[in-house]
Scaffold this motif. Structure first.
Motif, PDB file in Angstrom:
ATOM      1  N   PRO A 165       0.850  -1.202   0.000  1.00 59.23           N
ATOM      2  CA  PRO A 165       0.000   0.000   0.000  1.00 59.23           C
ATOM      3  C   PRO A 165       0.885   1.251   0.000  1.00 59.23           C
ATOM      4  N   PRO A 166       0.486   2.326  -0.640  1.00 57.96           N
ATOM      5  CA  PRO A 166      -0.810   2.543  -1.302  1.00 57.96           C
ATOM      6  C   PRO A 166      -0.867   2.021  -2.738  1.00 57.96           C
ATOM      7  N   ALA A 167       0.264   1.497  -3.259  1.00 64.58           N
ATOM      8  CA  ALA A 167       0.225   0.965  -4.619  1.00 64.58           C
ATOM      9  C   ALA A 167      -0.729  -0.224  -4.705  1.00 64.58           C
ATOM     10  N   LEU A 168      -0.658  -1.102  -3.727  1.00 67.95           N
ATOM     11  CA  LEU A 168      -1.550  -2.253  -3.678  1.00 67.95           C
ATOM     12  C   LEU A 168      -2.814  -1.862  -2.931  1.00 67.95           C
ATOM     13  N   GLN A 169      -3.932  -1.960  -3.599  1.00 61.83           N
ATOM     14  CA  GLN A 169      -5.204  -1.592  -2.982  1.00 61.83           C
ATOM     15  C   GLN A 169      -6.186  -2.759  -3.042  1.00 61.83           C
ATOM     16  N   LEU A 170      -7.232  -2.689  -2.233  1.00 61.69           N
ATOM     17  CA  LEU A 170      -8.199  -3.769  -2.130  1.00 61.69           C
ATOM     18  C   LEU A 170      -9.586  -3.282  -2.532  1.00 61.69           C
ATOM     19  N   LYS A 171     -10.392  -4.225  -3.019  1.00 64.77           N
ATOM     20  CA  LYS A 171     -11.782  -3.918  -3.354  1.00 64.77           C
ATOM     21  C   LYS A 171     -12.614  -5.178  -3.208  1.00 64.77           C
ATOM     22  N   VAL A 172     -13.894  -5.000  -2.955  1.00 66.18           N
ATOM     23  CA  VAL A 172     -14.832  -6.124  -2.880  1.00 66.18           C
ATOM     24  C   VAL A 172     -15.352  -6.398  -4.291  1.00 66.18           C
ATOM     25  N   VAL A 173     -15.332  -7.670  -4.684  1.00 66.54           N
ATOM     26  CA  VAL A 173     -15.772  -8.051  -6.030  1.00 66.54           C
ATOM     27  C   VAL A 173     -16.809  -9.165  -5.933  1.00 66.54           C
ATOM     28  N   ASP A 174     -17.626  -9.286  -6.964  1.00 70.42           N
ATOM     29  CA  ASP A 174     -18.521 -10.430  -7.085  1.00 70.42           C
ATOM     30  C   ASP A 174     -17.683 -11.660  -7.424  1.00 70.42           C
ATOM     31  N   TYR A 213       0.652   3.956  -9.828  1.00 70.21           N
ATOM     32  CA  TYR A 213       1.854   3.187  -9.471  1.00 70.21           C
ATOM     33  C   TYR A 213       2.131   2.023 -10.420  1.00 70.21           C
ATOM     34  N   PHE A 214       1.193   1.745 -11.322  1.00 68.86           N
ATOM     35  CA  PHE A 214       1.250   0.499 -12.082  1.00 68.86           C
ATOM     36  C   PHE A 214       2.540   0.354 -12.889  1.00 68.86           C
ATOM     37  N   ARG A 215       2.845   1.351 -13.715  1.00 66.48           N
ATOM     38  CA  ARG A 215       4.023   1.229 -14.585  1.00 66.48           C
ATOM     39  C   ARG A 215       5.295   1.172 -13.751  1.00 66.48           C
ATOM     40  N   ASP A 216       5.432   2.002 -12.744  1.00 68.31           N
ATOM     41  CA  ASP A 216       6.669   2.074 -11.964  1.00 68.31           C
ATOM     42  C   ASP A 216       6.955   0.766 -11.225  1.00 68.31           C
ATOM     43  N   ILE A 217       5.918   0.079 -10.808  1.00 69.25           N
ATOM     44  CA  ILE A 217       6.117  -1.149 -10.033  1.00 69.25           C
ATOM     45  C   ILE A 217       6.120  -2.386 -10.908  1.00 69.25           C
ATOM     46  N   PHE A 218       5.184  -2.457 -11.851  1.00 67.79           N
ATOM     47  CA  PHE A 218       4.953  -3.686 -12.593  1.00 67.79           C
ATOM     48  C   PHE A 218       5.735  -3.770 -13.899  1.00 67.79           C
ATOM     49  N   ALA A 219       5.919  -2.632 -14.568  1.00 69.82           N
ATOM     50  CA  ALA A 219       6.476  -2.679 -15.928  1.00 69.82           C
ATOM     51  C   ALA A 219       7.212  -1.395 -16.263  1.00 69.82           C
ATOM     52  N   GLN A 220       8.237  -1.074 -15.478  1.00 67.28           N
ATOM     53  CA  GLN A 220       8.928   0.203 -15.660  1.00 67.28           C
ATOM     54  C   GLN A 220       9.721   0.300 -16.966  1.00 67.28           C
ATOM     55  N   ASP A 221       9.922  -0.827 -17.650  1.00 71.39           N
ATOM     56  CA  ASP A 221      10.710  -0.811 -18.876  1.00 71.39           C
ATOM     57  C   ASP A 221       9.864  -0.908 -20.142  1.00 71.39           C
ATOM     58  N   VAL A 222       8.573  -0.610 -20.049  1.00 72.61           N
ATOM     59  CA  VAL A 222       7.743  -0.520 -21.252  1.00 72.61           C
ATOM     60  C   VAL A 222       7.314   0.936 -21.428  1.00 72.61           C
TER      61      VAL A 222
END
Length: 282
Positions: free
Chosen positions: A154-163, A181-190
């Protein structure tokens, strides 16, 4: 001069001697006397299993390369509900495939192929993936004391209620990576555009999927390969090397890439998959 007519027995004996002589000559020349055009071993079907915070579109370029080499390729729409649930669905898909199979798992997808047991699977390939031993679980492997460096917090990782029909009361608590935060954490080289497309295809993962203990690992009996991402900000490279040392048994290589190496370095990923597939055909 009277002609000589060979009896049936004499003719068969002569043909046998001629055939034997031909075999000897071919052996000297290093040639085979086997049937012409003998079929090579069948190419395995390669099944690509995505992980959390992604979907099967991330395999697009890798799949194209593998198909270009003549391999049948399938993707698995990973539900991201937990290793036991997801591997059971994967096994159902594998039951419809004839012949040998190579399983490829990225990230959490590695936990799924680890818990998949099918007699037709001839190789596992882990791409920056979890390869748990029995009783281990994803969140436990991401221990920041033993293997620091993951930014999936957190705060990059967040939670939600889903069906979710698999959850209590038809609901579940899922985790996802927030857009800033998505690109910086998951795929900074794209590229920014590619990261935006990946974010649009992001699938949330059930929180319980990170907490469910793994069963007996398939890598104990199935030859396995591992590709470490040196610039990974989700699964620390040191943790990847630790898991690879147990699962891949010397079949480990590395690439300078983010966690999303399948998108940023599809050629390197495809090369490891092809190595495993070709080794299984020998």
């Amino acid at each position: 001069m009277p002609s000589t007519v060979l009896s049936g027995r004499s003719q068969r004996a002569l043909l046998t001697r001629v055939a034997a002589a031909v075999i000897i000559v071919l052996g000297i020349l290093g040639l085979s006397a086997g049937p012409a055009g003998a079929a090579p071993p069948p190419k395995p079907t390669i099944v690509l299993v995505h992980g959390a915070f992604a979907d099967a579109t991330g395999w697009r370029d890798v799949a194209a390369t593998l198909r270009g080499q003549g391999y049948p390729v399938q993707t698995f729409d990973n539900p991201l509900r937990g290793p036991a649930h997801d591997s059971a669905l994967l096994e159902k898909q594998l039951a419809g495939i004839k012949g040998p199979v190579v399983l490829v798992g990225h990230s959490y997808g590695g936990a799924v192929i680890t818990n998949t047991h099918d007699p037709d699977v001839v190789a596992n390939v882990y791409i920056a993936a979890f390869a748990p031993a029995r009783g281990e679980f994803v969140q436990g492997l991401l221990n920041p004391v033993t293997f620091p460096g993951s930014r999936l917090l957190p705060p990059a990782l967040q939670l939600k209620v889903v069906d979710d029909p698999t959850g209590p009361g038809g609901k579940n608590l899922d985790g996802y990576i927030a857009q800033p935060y998505f690109r910086d954490i998951f795929a900074q080289d794209v590229s920014v555009a590619t990261a935006a497309d990946m974010f649009a295809h992001q699938k949330s993962a059930a929180l319980v999927a990170n907490l469910e203990p793994s069963g007996d690992p398939s890598w104990r009996t199935v030859p396995s390969w591992y590709l470490v991402s040196r610039q990974d900000r989700v699964i620390p490279p040191a943790l990847q090397r630790f898991m690879a040392s147990r699962a891949a048994k010397g079949r480990t290589s590395e690439v300078d890439a983010s966690h999303a190496s399948l998108v940023s370095r599809p050629g390197a990923v495809a090369a490891v998959v092809l190595k495993a597939a070709r080794a299984s055909q020998r």
